[in-house]
Design an enzyme around this catalytic site. Structure first.
Site, PDB file in Angstrom:
ATOM      1  N   HIS A 103     -11.333  -2.198   1.182  1.00 27.72           N
ATOM      2  CA  HIS A 103     -11.470  -0.865   0.587  1.00 27.72           C
ATOM      3  C   HIS A 103     -12.217  -0.866  -0.754  1.00 27.72           C
ATOM      4  O   HIS A 103     -11.894  -0.086  -1.652  1.00 27.72           O
ATOM      5  CB  HIS A 103     -10.092  -0.220   0.418  1.00 27.72           C
ATOM      6  CG  HIS A 103     -10.082   1.238   0.766  1.00 27.72           C
ATOM      7  ND1 HIS A 103      -8.999   2.065   0.552  1.00 27.72           N
ATOM      8  CD2 HIS A 103     -11.031   2.030   1.331  1.00 27.72           C
ATOM      9  CE1 HIS A 103      -9.264   3.281   0.965  1.00 27.72           C
ATOM     10  NE2 HIS A 103     -10.500   3.291   1.445  1.00 27.72           N
ATOM     11  N   ARG A 153      -7.477  -1.549  -6.208  1.00 21.87           N
ATOM     12  CA  ARG A 153      -7.980  -2.791  -5.623  1.00 21.87           C
ATOM     13  C   ARG A 153      -9.175  -3.308  -6.419  1.00 21.87           C
ATOM     14  O   ARG A 153      -9.355  -4.523  -6.583  1.00 21.87           O
ATOM     15  CB  ARG A 153      -8.330  -2.552  -4.156  1.00 21.87           C
ATOM     16  CG  ARG A 153      -7.098  -2.337  -3.316  1.00 21.87           C
ATOM     17  CD  ARG A 153      -7.337  -1.595  -2.002  1.00 21.87           C
ATOM     18  NE  ARG A 153      -6.085  -0.986  -1.594  1.00 21.87           N
ATOM     19  CZ  ARG A 153      -5.115  -1.624  -0.943  1.00 21.87           C
ATOM     20  NH1 ARG A 153      -5.276  -2.890  -0.605  1.00 21.87           N
ATOM     21  NH2 ARG A 153      -3.998  -1.011  -0.631  1.00 21.87           N
ATOM     22  N   ASP A 158      -0.366  -0.778  -4.907  1.00 21.66           N
ATOM     23  CA  ASP A 158      -1.607  -0.215  -5.442  1.00 21.66           C
ATOM     24  C   ASP A 158      -1.419   1.121  -6.140  1.00 21.66           C
ATOM     25  O   ASP A 158      -2.279   1.552  -6.912  1.00 21.66           O
ATOM     26  CB  ASP A 158      -2.675  -0.096  -4.351  1.00 21.66           C
ATOM     27  CG  ASP A 158      -2.258   0.794  -3.191  1.00 21.66           C
ATOM     28  OD1 ASP A 158      -1.095   1.217  -3.130  1.00 21.66           O
ATOM     29  OD2 ASP A 158      -3.123   1.067  -2.324  1.00 21.66           O
ATOM     30  N   ASN A 159      -0.331   1.817  -5.859  1.00 21.24           N
ATOM     31  CA  ASN A 159      -0.027   3.090  -6.516  1.00 21.24           C
ATOM     32  C   ASN A 159       1.398   3.472  -6.140  1.00 21.24           C
ATOM     33  O   ASN A 159       2.064   2.763  -5.380  1.00 21.24           O
ATOM     34  CB  ASN A 159      -1.007   4.200  -6.107  1.00 21.24           C
ATOM     35  CG  ASN A 159      -1.349   4.236  -4.630  1.00 21.24           C
ATOM     36  OD1 ASN A 159      -2.486   3.961  -4.234  1.00 21.24           O
ATOM     37  ND2 ASN A 159      -0.374   4.559  -3.801  1.00 21.24           N
ATOM     38  N   HIS A 202       1.548   2.490   3.951  1.00 22.37           N
ATOM     39  CA  HIS A 202       0.581   3.599   3.984  1.00 22.37           C
ATOM     40  C   HIS A 202       0.650   4.318   5.336  1.00 22.37           C
ATOM     41  O   HIS A 202       0.878   3.685   6.365  1.00 22.37           O
ATOM     42  CB  HIS A 202      -0.814   3.027   3.765  1.00 22.37           C
ATOM     43  CG  HIS A 202      -1.902   4.028   3.538  1.00 22.37           C
ATOM     44  ND1 HIS A 202      -2.412   4.819   4.548  1.00 22.37           N
ATOM     45  CD2 HIS A 202      -2.600   4.348   2.417  1.00 22.37           C
ATOM     46  CE1 HIS A 202      -3.375   5.584   4.050  1.00 22.37           C
ATOM     47  NE2 HIS A 202      -3.512   5.325   2.758  1.00 22.37           N
ATOM     48  N   ASP A 238       0.838  -1.196   0.000  1.00 25.92           N
ATOM     49  CA  ASP A 238       0.000   0.000   0.000  1.00 25.92           C
ATOM     50  C   ASP A 238       0.878   1.253   0.000  1.00 25.92           C
ATOM     51  O   ASP A 238       1.575   1.515   0.980  1.00 25.92           O
ATOM     52  CB  ASP A 238      -0.892  -0.024   1.246  1.00 25.92           C
ATOM     53  CG  ASP A 238      -2.074   0.915   1.148  1.00 25.92           C
ATOM     54  OD1 ASP A 238      -2.058   1.804   0.289  1.00 25.92           O
ATOM     55  OD2 ASP A 238      -3.009   0.764   1.953  1.00 25.92           O
ATOM     56  N   ASP A 239       0.879   1.988  -1.088  1.00 21.38           N
ATOM     57  CA  ASP A 239       1.667   3.226  -1.227  1.00 21.38           C
ATOM     58  C   ASP A 239       3.169   2.974  -1.314  1.00 21.38           C
ATOM     59  O   ASP A 239       3.977   3.845  -0.972  1.00 21.38           O
ATOM     60  CB  ASP A 239       1.395   4.197  -0.073  1.00 21.38           C
ATOM     61  CG  ASP A 239       0.026   4.837  -0.128  1.00 21.38           C
ATOM     62  OD1 ASP A 239      -0.763   4.492  -1.023  1.00 21.38           O
ATOM     63  OD2 ASP A 239      -0.274   5.692   0.724  1.00 21.38           O
ATOM     64  N   LYS A 282       1.435   9.136  -6.183  1.00 21.76           N
ATOM     65  CA  LYS A 282       0.043   8.723  -6.010  1.00 21.76           C
ATOM     66  C   LYS A 282      -0.894   9.890  -6.322  1.00 21.76           C
ATOM     67  O   LYS A 282      -0.578  11.039  -6.023  1.00 21.76           O
ATOM     68  CB  LYS A 282      -0.146   8.270  -4.555  1.00 21.76           C
ATOM     69  CG  LYS A 282      -1.558   7.945  -4.112  1.00 21.76           C
ATOM     70  CD  LYS A 282      -1.546   7.593  -2.629  1.00 21.76           C
ATOM     71  CE  LYS A 282      -2.945   7.331  -2.080  1.00 21.76           C
ATOM     72  NZ  LYS A 282      -2.903   6.974  -0.641  1.00 21.76           N
ATOM     73  N   LYS A 289      -6.299  -5.272   3.659  1.00 20.27           N
ATOM     74  CA  LYS A 289      -7.108  -4.091   3.357  1.00 20.27           C
ATOM     75  C   LYS A 289      -8.072  -4.364   2.205  1.00 20.27           C
ATOM     76  O   LYS A 289      -7.643  -4.683   1.102  1.00 20.27           O
ATOM     77  CB  LYS A 289      -6.187  -2.927   3.010  1.00 20.27           C
ATOM     78  CG  LYS A 289      -6.881  -1.628   2.649  1.00 20.27           C
ATOM     79  CD  LYS A 289      -5.855  -0.527   2.418  1.00 20.27           C
ATOM     80  CE  LYS A 289      -6.482   0.745   1.909  1.00 20.27           C
ATOM     81  NZ  LYS A 289      -5.483   1.824   1.704  1.00 20.27           N
ATOM     82  N   CYS A 325      -5.609   3.943  -4.237  1.00 20.91           N
ATOM     83  CA  CYS A 325      -5.856   2.684  -3.547  1.00 20.91           C
ATOM     84  C   CYS A 325      -7.165   1.991  -3.949  1.00 20.91           C
ATOM     85  O   CYS A 325      -7.147   0.859  -4.437  1.00 20.91           O
ATOM     86  CB  CYS A 325      -5.811   2.890  -2.040  1.00 20.91           C
ATOM     87  SG  CYS A 325      -6.701   4.346  -1.472  1.00 20.91           S
TER      88      CYS A 325
END
Length: 543
Positions: free
Chosen positions: A132, A76, A330-331, A214, A34-35, A386, A130, A72
Site C-alpha cells: 500500500h 505504512r 496503522d491507525n 481491516h 490493520d485498523d 481512523k 499489505k 493506512c
C-alpha cells in the site's frame, strides 16, 4: 495453507551483494495490524483472546503513548521511510495523485526504506502482507521476496487476491486447507525465515503486515463461533468494561474518564450524527451489530494465533532472545461510515441482517464493516477513530520485545510519546546500519527511549505533528493541540485529560498560537501545506 516456493540460488546471489553482517546484530521483526483499536488486545484491556501478544507484552514493554498517522497508506510510509508521510508523497492515499508534492499517491523515489538501509549492515529483508505504498513491486525497494496485496484487503478467502514478487513465483497449496489470507501471509513469513537461515551468520529483517482486522469482516466459522454471544450487551457496556481493565493493567491512570460517545460523519458530510445508546436500538439491529463485532474479534484472535506460529518458529531456532519485535497498528479502529457499518462495498449502503442471514455474515463473498459504534468501543477510552487526529485515530497499542536489548523489567509500561517515524531510526541504531538518505530523519531510536525513560514521562518535551484530510494535531509534552478539518484548534492537558474532553484553548491563547505556528512551520517544511482543495473521493453517494 499456502506454501511459497522460492529459488534459493537467486536469493543467495542477492544476499551476496550486501555488506558483511555483524553476527551479534539482532534480527528485526516488525508486525503491523490493520485498523486495530487501541484497547482490542487483552494486554491493553480488551476481552478478545490474544495470548501470544499478551505474552510478548509480559516479556517486553508496552507503550501507552505510541502514535500512528491516522490512516493506512500514510502510516505504512512513515514506518518504512522514517519520515512524516507527506514528506515522501503519501499524505493521503495511493488511489489519487492530488497534484501536490505531499499528495502524489506513491512513495517518493528519493525515500530510502528500511530494507535498503539495513543492506548496509548486511541484513536480508523479506515482506509478507499489505504494501500500500503505491508502487507495484516491494522487491524494488530492497525486499528479497514479497507475498501479499499491493493495495488494501478486499477478500480474505480468495488466493487470487494475493500476489508474489518477483513475478513468476509459484505457490503450492494443501487442498485440504481452506485458504485464509491471515494464515497465508504467515506461511510466507515462515518460509522467509527458513530462507534467511540458509545464511546463518546474516541477520534478517521481516516486515509482517497483516490485513486483519481491516474490512471486509471475514473469518473462519469456528473462530466467529467463539464470540457469537459475547457482544450482545453492546458497545456502551463494553467501553465501560474495557476502561476498568485498562486501569487495572496500568494502561491509563485511575482517574481517566470515559469520553462521550463519538460523533461520526462521512466524506462530504452526506450523513452526520452521534453514536446512539445501545439500548435505543431494535433487537434486530443489535443482533446484526453483535455479529459484526464477533467477526472482527475473530479476525484478531486468528491473527494472534498466526503470530504465535512465528514466535514458536523463533523459539525453535533459538532466535527469540536476540530478535527485536515491534507490534503495532496503522491507525485506530475504522468507523466507516456510520453506527451500523456498510455492506457490499465501502459506501453508505447498510443491510440489516436477520434470521439465517446472520449465520452467513463473515463468510466468502460477504463484505461488512463494524461501523462507528463498535469502532468507538475498540478505541476505548479515546474520542473518534481512523481518519482523525484525536486520540482514537492516532493512538495505537505498541509492544516491544527484545530480551537481549531491553533494560526495563519485563512487563513494564512506558508512557513516553513515541511514533511510527521512530522505527527506521531504531533499525539503524540496533543494526549498525548507515542511513545516507537525502531526507533527515525526524524520529529517534525507540530502544534508547525505552531504556532511558523514567517510569512515567508523558510530559517529555518532544514535539510530534499530524495531519490527515485536514484534521491536524501537535503533541508537545503534556499539551496537545488538535482540530477537525473545518473546526478551530482545541487544546488539552494530557496530564489530566487525555480523553480530550476539557478544551483549554480559550484559557491559553498564547500557547495555542505558539503550537499552531509550530504546526504551520512543520506543514510548510514537510509538503503538508497548502492542503488539497479536493481529495477526489467520489465513491460515497447519497442514498
Amino acid at each position: 495453507m499456502l506454501r511459497s516456493l522460492f529459488p534459493l540460488l537467486v536469493l543467495c546471489c542477492v544476499v551476496g551483494r550486501v555488506t558483511a553482517a555483524n553476527p551479534d546484530a539482532p534480527n528485526i521483526l516488525y508486525i503491523l495490524a490493520d485498523d486495530l483499536g487501541y484497547s482490542d488486545l487483552g494486554c491493553y484491556g480488551g476481552e478478545i483472546n490474544t495470548p501470544v501478544l499478551d505474552a510478548l507484552a509480559a516479556g517486553g514493554v508496552r507503550l501507552s503513548q505510541f502514535y500512528n498517522t491516522g490512516r493506512c497508506c500514510p502510516s505504512r510510509a512513515s514506518l518504512l521511510t522514517g519520515q512524516y508521510p507527506h514528506r515522501v508523497g503519501l499524505g493521503h492515499m495511493t488511489t489519487n495523485d492530488l497534484g501536490r508534492p505531499g499528495y502524489r499517491g506513491v512513495v517518493s523515489a528519493n525515500a530510502q526504506i528500511i530494507p535498503q538501509v539495513l543492506a548496509s549492515a548486511g541484513y536480508r529483508s523479506f515482506m509478507s502482507g499489505k504494501w500500500h505504498l503505491g508502487t507495484d513491486d516491494p522487491t524494488r525497494h530492497g525486499f528479497e521476496a514479497f507475498y501479499g496485496t499491493l493495495v488494501s484487503a478486499k477478500r480474505f478467502f480468495d488466493p487470487d487476491h494475493l500476489i508474489h514478487r518477483p513475478v513468476g513465483k509459484s505457490t503450492k497449496r494443501d487442498a485440504s486447507d481452506e485458504f485464509y489470507a491471515t494464515d497465508a501471509v504467515t506461511d510466507h513469513a515462515l518460509q522467509c525465515l527458513s530462507l534467511a537461515r540458509t545464511t546463518p551468520q546474516t541477520p534478517w529483517f521481516v516486515y509482517l503486515a497483516y490485513n486483519a482486522p481491516h474490512f471486509p469482516l471475514h473469518a473462519p466459522r469456528d473462530e466467529i463461533a467463539k464470540y457469537a454471544d459475547r457482544y450482545q450487551d453492546g458497545w456502551d457496556e463494553l467501553r465501560a468494561e474495557r476502561l476498568t481493565r485498562m486501569k487495572e493493567l496500568g494502561i491509563v491512570p485511575d482517574e481517566t474518564q470515559l469520553s462521550a460517545r463519538s460523533h461520526w460523519r462521512n466524506y462530504g458530510e452526506i450523513k452526520i450524527g452521534v453514536n446512539p445508546a445501545w439500548e435505543s436500538l431494535s433487537r434486530d439491529r443489535q443482533q446484526d451489530l453483535a455479529r459484526r463485532m464477533a467477526i472482527y474479534a475473530a479476525m484478531i484472535d486468528r491473527m494472534d494465533q498466526q503470530i504465535g506460529r512465528v514466535i514458536d518458529d523463533l523459539k525453535d531456532a533459538g532466535e527469540l532472545e536476540n530478535t527485536l519485535i515491534v507490534f503495532t497498528s496503522d491507525n485506530g479502529a475504522c468507523f466507516e461510515w456510520d453506527p451500523f457499518g456498510f455492506d457490499i462495498v465501502s459506501s453508505n449502503q447498510n443491510i440489516l441482517h436477520t434470521g439465517a442471514m446472520l449465520d452467513e455474515m463473515g463468510g466468502p463473498g460477504t463484505f461488512h464493516s463494524i461501523g462507528s459504534g463498535w469502532a468507538n468501543a475498540a478505541n476505548t477510552p479515546w474520542r473518534l477513530y481512523k481518519h482523525f487526529n484525536h486520540e482514537g485515530g492516532i493512538a495505537s497499542p505498541g509492544i516491544v520485545h527484545w530480551p537481549a536489548g531491553l533494560t526495563p523489567a519485563a512487563g513494564s509500561i512506558v508512557d513516553r510519546p513515541m511514533h511510527l517515524i521512530d522505527l527506521l531510526p531504531t533499525a539503524v541504531a540496533v543494526s549498525g546500519a548507515t542511513y545516507d538518505g537525502s531526507m533527515p530523519l525526524p524520529g529517534i531510536d525507540l530502544i534508547d527511549q525505552i531504556n532511558h525513560s523514567p517510569a512515567h514521562a508523558s510530559n517529555t518535551e518532544r514535539t510530534l505533528f499530524f495531519e490527515h484530510q485536514g484534521n491536524r494535531a501537535v503533541r508537545r509534552g503534556k499539551w496537545k493541540l488538535v482540530a477537525l478539518d473545518d473546526q478551530p484548534w482545541e487544546l488539552y492537558d494530557f496530564t489530566v485529560d487525555r480523553t480530550e474532553m476539557n478544551d483549554l484553548a480559550g484559557e491559553h491563547p498564547k500557547l495555542v498560537k505558539e503550537l499552531g505556528a509550530a504546526w504551520d512551520l512543520w506543514g510548510a517544511e514537510n509538503q503538508v501545506t497548502p492542503l488539497p482543495d479536493d481529495l477526489r473521493v467520489n465513491y460515497l453517494k447519497a442514498d
